[in-house]
Design a protein around this motif. Structure first.
Motif, PDB file in Angstrom:
ATOM      1  N   HIS A  12       0.867  -1.180   0.000  1.00 38.53           N
ATOM      2  CA  HIS A  12       0.000   0.000   0.000  1.00 38.53           C
ATOM      3  C   HIS A  12       0.899   1.223   0.000  1.00 38.53           C
ATOM      4  O   HIS A  12       2.082   1.143   0.329  1.00 38.53           O
ATOM      5  CB  HIS A  12      -0.884  -0.026   1.258  1.00 38.53           C
ATOM      6  N   SER A  13       0.326   2.374  -0.419  1.00 43.64           N
ATOM      7  CA  SER A  13       1.079   3.602  -0.247  1.00 43.64           C
ATOM      8  C   SER A  13       1.390   3.728   1.247  1.00 43.64           C
ATOM      9  O   SER A  13       0.616   3.257   2.095  1.00 43.64           O
ATOM     10  CB  SER A  13       0.257   4.794  -0.729  1.00 43.64           C
ATOM     11  N   SER A  14       2.537   4.194   1.565  1.00 41.52           N
ATOM     12  CA  SER A  14       3.448   5.082   0.870  1.00 41.52           C
ATOM     13  C   SER A  14       4.549   4.393   0.081  1.00 41.52           C
ATOM     14  O   SER A  14       5.582   5.023  -0.203  1.00 41.52           O
ATOM     15  CB  SER A  14       4.101   5.997   1.899  1.00 41.52           C
ATOM     16  N   TYR A  15       4.390   3.134  -0.298  1.00 40.99           N
ATOM     17  CA  TYR A  15       5.368   2.392  -1.096  1.00 40.99           C
ATOM     18  C   TYR A  15       6.761   2.445  -0.435  1.00 40.99           C
ATOM     19  O   TYR A  15       7.738   2.846  -1.036  1.00 40.99           O
ATOM     20  CB  TYR A  15       5.432   2.933  -2.526  1.00 40.99           C
ATOM     21  N   LYS A  80       7.675   4.741 -12.815  1.00 39.57           N
ATOM     22  CA  LYS A  80       8.371   3.454 -12.807  1.00 39.57           C
ATOM     23  C   LYS A  80       9.009   3.192 -11.446  1.00 39.57           C
ATOM     24  O   LYS A  80       8.991   2.058 -10.940  1.00 39.57           O
ATOM     25  CB  LYS A  80       9.448   3.424 -13.892  1.00 39.57           C
ATOM     26  N   ILE A  81       9.582   4.223 -10.854  1.00 33.63           N
ATOM     27  CA  ILE A  81      10.233   4.054  -9.555  1.00 33.63           C
ATOM     28  C   ILE A  81       9.199   3.734  -8.484  1.00 33.63           C
ATOM     29  O   ILE A  81       9.402   2.836  -7.651  1.00 33.63           O
ATOM     30  CB  ILE A  81      11.036   5.313  -9.191  1.00 33.63           C
ATOM     31  N   TRP A  85       9.087   0.403  -6.091  1.00 34.11           N
ATOM     32  CA  TRP A  85       8.950   0.400  -4.636  1.00 34.11           C
ATOM     33  C   TRP A  85       7.762  -0.451  -4.202  1.00 34.11           C
ATOM     34  O   TRP A  85       7.821  -1.136  -3.178  1.00 34.11           O
ATOM     35  CB  TRP A  85       8.790   1.830  -4.122  1.00 34.11           C
ATOM     36  N   TYR A  86       6.694  -0.411  -4.976  1.00 30.55           N
ATOM     37  CA  TYR A  86       5.519  -1.236  -4.695  1.00 30.55           C
ATOM     38  C   TYR A  86       5.887  -2.722  -4.819  1.00 30.55           C
ATOM     39  O   TYR A  86       5.490  -3.551  -3.993  1.00 30.55           O
ATOM     40  CB  TYR A  86       4.405  -0.865  -5.667  1.00 30.55           C
ATOM     41  N   GLU A 123      -3.775  -1.521  -7.887  1.00 32.25           N
ATOM     42  CA  GLU A 123      -3.166  -0.188  -7.762  1.00 32.25           C
ATOM     43  C   GLU A 123      -2.830   0.338  -9.153  1.00 32.25           C
ATOM     44  O   GLU A 123      -2.447  -0.427 -10.041  1.00 32.25           O
ATOM     45  CB  GLU A 123      -1.899  -0.277  -6.914  1.00 32.25           C
ATOM     46  N   LEU A 124      -2.992   1.629  -9.332  1.00 32.73           N
ATOM     47  CA  LEU A 124      -2.699   2.276 -10.607  1.00 32.73           C
ATOM     48  C   LEU A 124      -1.379   3.046 -10.517  1.00 32.73           C
ATOM     49  O   LEU A 124      -1.116   3.735  -9.529  1.00 32.73           O
ATOM     50  CB  LEU A 124      -3.823   3.238 -11.001  1.00 32.73           C
ATOM     51  N   PHE A 125      -0.577   2.929 -11.567  1.00 32.63           N
ATOM     52  CA  PHE A 125       0.687   3.660 -11.654  1.00 32.63           C
ATOM     53  C   PHE A 125       0.782   4.331 -13.020  1.00 32.63           C
ATOM     54  O   PHE A 125       1.654   4.024 -13.815  1.00 32.63           O
ATOM     55  CB  PHE A 125       1.868   2.717 -11.425  1.00 32.63           C
TER      56      PHE A 125
END
Length: 234
Positions: A12-15, A80-81, A85-86, A123-125
């Protein structure tokens, strides 16, 4: 008999996976040697890719809101980064689950235990010019993993349509418990396959959860309105 419901929030965020995992998947991300220095703002983080604005990726709440307003706020490289991290979070959780399964195996409980892994959302990136997972019903958010392990189950992949409301009757079938007659879901192992799966988000005011920063009234209305989705076998 025992039942364990574990809700993991690592993916989950905050990755921000534990440091060794982030360093392995993104070696260009430099952190202070000791994590507590970072929390005390004594140490500083940096990224070897000079085109990356690291403060955007660390100040994720504001960045999510800005990206909603301006889909070009994050560059492709920055997205991408975040995705790396995710992935580091996923690997960390995978390793912890391995320890848990090894514990069940060493205590002779694994072959007498039904294990189920699933998720409430994806999750969307950058897909559809969005990040995070709020207020939309795209396939990237709805198509979540479902893994069942039981000593009596075949080792194969099911390509049938499935909804999370089907999880309860599926569990009932697997542990030989009678299902109530008035439930919406149907067992994954029933003779009739599901034709459609449904998703819905009701109307909401995203200002309540601080997601409306920087949004124009028109864009806020787009986020606030209710949405429905119908998924078929395609």
């Amino acid at each position: 008999p025992y039942f364990i419901m574990a809700n993991f929030i690592e993916c989950h965020s905050s990755y921000s996976a534990p440091r060794p995992y982030t360093e392995e998947i993104d070696p260009d991300f430099n952190q202070p040697e000791y994590a507590f220095l970072e929390r005390l703002n004594i140490g500083s983080c940096s990224h070897s890719n000079t085109s990356v604005q690291l403060e955007k990726l660390i100040n994720y709440r504001e960045t999510i809101n800005r990206q909603y307003s301006d889909p070009d706020y994050l560059s492709k490289e920055e997205l991408k980064i975040w995705k790396r991290w995710y992935a580091a979070e996923l690997k960390y959780l995978d390793n912890q689950l391995e320890l848990f399964i090894d514990y069940l195996r060493s205590n002779g409980e694994l072959d007498n235990t039904l294990l189920i892994f699933t998720s409430d959302h994806g999750e969307l990136f950058g897909e559809h010019d969005l990040v995070y997972h709020n207020n939309f019903l795209w396939d990237k958010l709805l198509h979540v993993p479902l893994i069942l392990y039981d000593n009596d189950l075949p080792s194969d992949t099911q390509n049938t349509m499935f909804s999370l409301v089907d999880l309860f009757p599926t569990i009932c079938d697997l542990v030989n418990v009678n299902k109530p007659g008035n439930i919406d879901g149907q067992s994954l192992f029933s003779e009739v396959n599901r034709e459609f799966a449904f998703g819905e988000i009701g109307e909401r005011d995203i200002s309540i959860i601080d997601r409306d920063w920087y949004l124009s009234p028109e864009k806020k209305k787009k986020f606030d309105r209710g949405k429905k989705a119908v998924c078929d076998q395609q």
